[in-house]
Enzyme design. Structure first.
Site, mmCIF file in Angstrom:
data_model
loop_
_atom_site.group_PDB
_atom_site.id
_atom_site.type_symbol
_atom_site.label_atom_id
_atom_site.label_comp_id
_atom_site.label_asym_id
_atom_site.label_seq_id
_atom_site.Cartn_x
_atom_site.Cartn_y
_atom_site.Cartn_z
ATOM 1 N N LYS A 1 0.875 -1.417 0.074
ATOM 2 C CA LYS A 1 -0.035 -0.010 0.036
ATOM 3 C C LYS A 1 0.772 1.211 -0.011
ATOM 4 O O LYS A 1 1.978 1.240 0.382
ATOM 5 C CB LYS A 1 -1.001 -0.087 1.310
ATOM 6 C CG LYS A 1 -0.202 0.104 2.556
ATOM 7 C CD LYS A 1 -1.160 0.076 3.835
ATOM 8 C CE LYS A 1 -0.356 -0.138 4.955
ATOM 9 N NZ LYS A 1 -1.407 -0.135 6.249
ATOM 10 N N ARG B 1 -12.088 -0.962 11.432
ATOM 11 C CA ARG B 1 -12.365 0.113 10.360
ATOM 12 C C ARG B 1 -13.418 -0.608 9.440
ATOM 13 O O ARG B 1 -14.123 0.216 8.734
ATOM 14 C CB ARG B 1 -11.076 0.113 9.784
ATOM 15 C CG ARG B 1 -9.960 0.897 10.472
ATOM 16 C CD ARG B 1 -8.811 1.040 9.647
ATOM 17 N NE ARG B 1 -8.051 -0.659 9.658
ATOM 18 C CZ ARG B 1 -6.858 -0.806 9.088
ATOM 19 N NH1 ARG B 1 -5.924 0.166 9.038
ATOM 20 N NH2 ARG B 1 -6.297 -1.926 8.924
ATOM 21 N N MET C 1 12.314 23.809 7.873
ATOM 22 C CA MET C 1 11.855 23.118 6.753
ATOM 23 C C MET C 1 12.873 22.631 5.897
ATOM 24 O O MET C 1 12.769 21.629 5.131
ATOM 25 C CB MET C 1 10.899 24.198 6.183
ATOM 26 C CG MET C 1 10.212 23.724 4.806
ATOM 27 S SD MET C 1 8.873 24.805 4.347
ATOM 28 C CE MET C 1 8.005 23.710 3.020
ATOM 29 N N TYR D 1 13.831 28.599 14.210
ATOM 30 C CA TYR D 1 12.643 28.946 14.361
ATOM 31 C C TYR D 1 12.260 28.933 15.970
ATOM 32 O O TYR D 1 12.539 28.152 16.845
ATOM 33 C CB TYR D 1 11.523 28.030 13.816
ATOM 34 C CG TYR D 1 11.562 27.666 12.402
ATOM 35 C CD1 TYR D 1 11.856 28.630 11.556
ATOM 36 C CD2 TYR D 1 11.209 26.566 12.015
ATOM 37 C CE1 TYR D 1 11.667 28.452 10.153
ATOM 38 C CE2 TYR D 1 11.218 26.262 10.547
ATOM 39 C CZ TYR D 1 11.569 27.326 9.608
ATOM 40 O OH TYR D 1 11.482 27.143 8.332
#
Length: 357
Positions: free
Chosen positions: A30, A123, A303, A256
């Site tokens: 998957k 699920r 980032m 940051y």
């Protein structure tokens, strides 16, 4: 540009090593084979004798069929309503519930079905033993092609006792189901369950995902491993390089929101990789990278950059390894969550990809 190296020789060897200890393997492919290239992975799995595949997306079922041809067995884990596609590509489909069968019976007549026991995941599938038996009876009465029984252990990578209770429930339901139907395929175990317990007696296949891709599903250094002779090789190496060296005085900050404040006068390295490349910010906490063979602290994750500890010997251009054979992906992710989270996050659009065969 930061780089990710994918070693398909190691993925192949993992499949070979797992085949030696499993009954038969359903390879979970998957999400583009855990972000490691669906076409590449199903081809090499098929080459070593794995020819049963499971995924959650209809489009990936099509890719598998187009890549491997008619001999591959393909199971769609999610319930589907695209019955024409399932028929065209010969896809085995999951029974969402008894209501799903009743509502779509005419469309399901010539399709191959698998019965899911929802267990703790909840699920999809039969929610209890009563519904399991009702689905079996309905399939018999309406001459539906019921091939498989399966479930999924939601606590297999946890060691707080819930897995044992979950396992007992699922195995009891399986015992009762087998009294009423002779399933061709029975698969319950994911990577963690298989690693913990080895092969379950009444199953026919092990449904393996993350371990095929070189990542252990839990911390094997402190928890039980039934497959003691299993060797799993790392296929993933991720690295950037030092692009700048900054001198910080004691008390000066960098990153940051003052994410790192120097405790003494020191130099730090700025590395050209960050969470925009898919490196999870959580891995900052108490974790290290490797520079010139030495563990170095990661001080801040941005980032496009990391701020890392360096010594006097480090220079601009030195490689900074985030994941490699020495510190593998699962060595980091065991501290803050499933390693599949990191595999899924890696950004192949911003990383230079090198494939090793």
């Amino acid at each position: 540009m930061a780089t990710i190296e994918l070693n398909y020789n190691n993925i192949r060897q993992n499949a070979i090593n797992l085949k030696e200890q499993a009954q038969d393997i359903i390879a979970v492919v998957k999400n583009n084979a855990y972000n490691l290239d669906l076409r590449e992975c199903v081809k090499l799995y098929s080459e070593v004798g794995i020819n049963y595949f499971a995924t959650t997306k209809e489009e990936e079922c099509k890719v598998i069929r187009e890549t491997l041809g008619k001999e591959a067995n393909i199971f769609l884990l999610n319930p589907t309503y695209d019955f024409a596609l399932a028929r065209e590509y010969n896809i085995e489909i999951n029974i969402a519930s008894l209501e799903y069968l009743k509502e779509n019976i005419e469309k399901l007549k010539d399709l191959t079905l698998q019965l899911e026991f929802a267990g703790s995941m909840r699920r999809a599938g039969a929610k209890n033993l009563e519904e399991v038996l009702e689905i079996i009876a309905f399939c018999k009465e309406n001459d539906l092609k019921l091939k498989g029984f399966w479930s999924h252990f939601s606590f297999a990578d946890e060691f707080d006792g819930f897995y044992e209770k979950e396992k007992e429930l699922v195995l009891n339901v399986l015992d009762e189901a087998l009294k009423n139907y002779d399933f061709e395929v029975v698969h319950l175990q994911n990577s963690a369950s298989f690693l913990r317990d080895g092969v379950f007696e009444k199953t026919t296949h092990q449904r393996l995902g993350i371990i095929l891709y070189g990542a252990m599903p839990y911390d094997v250094n402190v928890n039980l491993v039934a497959l003691e002779n299993l060797v799993i090789k790392n296929p993933i190496t991720v690295y950037g390089e030092i692009i700048n060296i900054v001198k910080l005085n004691k008390g000066e900050c960098i990153g940051y929101s003052n994410s790192y404040i120097a405790d003494v006068d020191k130099k730090v390295g700025i590395v050209n990789i960050g969470y925009g490349d898919g490196i999870l910010r959580d891995r900052l906490k108490g974790k290290t990278c490797i520079i010139n063979g030495k563990n170095r602290n990661i001080y801040s994750t941005m980032m496009s950059h990391l701020v890392v500890e360096i010594g006097e010997e480090e220079q601009i251009g030195d490689r900074v390894y985030v994941y490699d054979d020495k510190q593998q992906l699962h060595d980091y992710t065991k501290y803050f969550g499933p390693n599949s989270v990191q595999l899924a996050a890696l950004n192949y659009d911003s990383l230079k990809v090198k494939k090793i065969y």
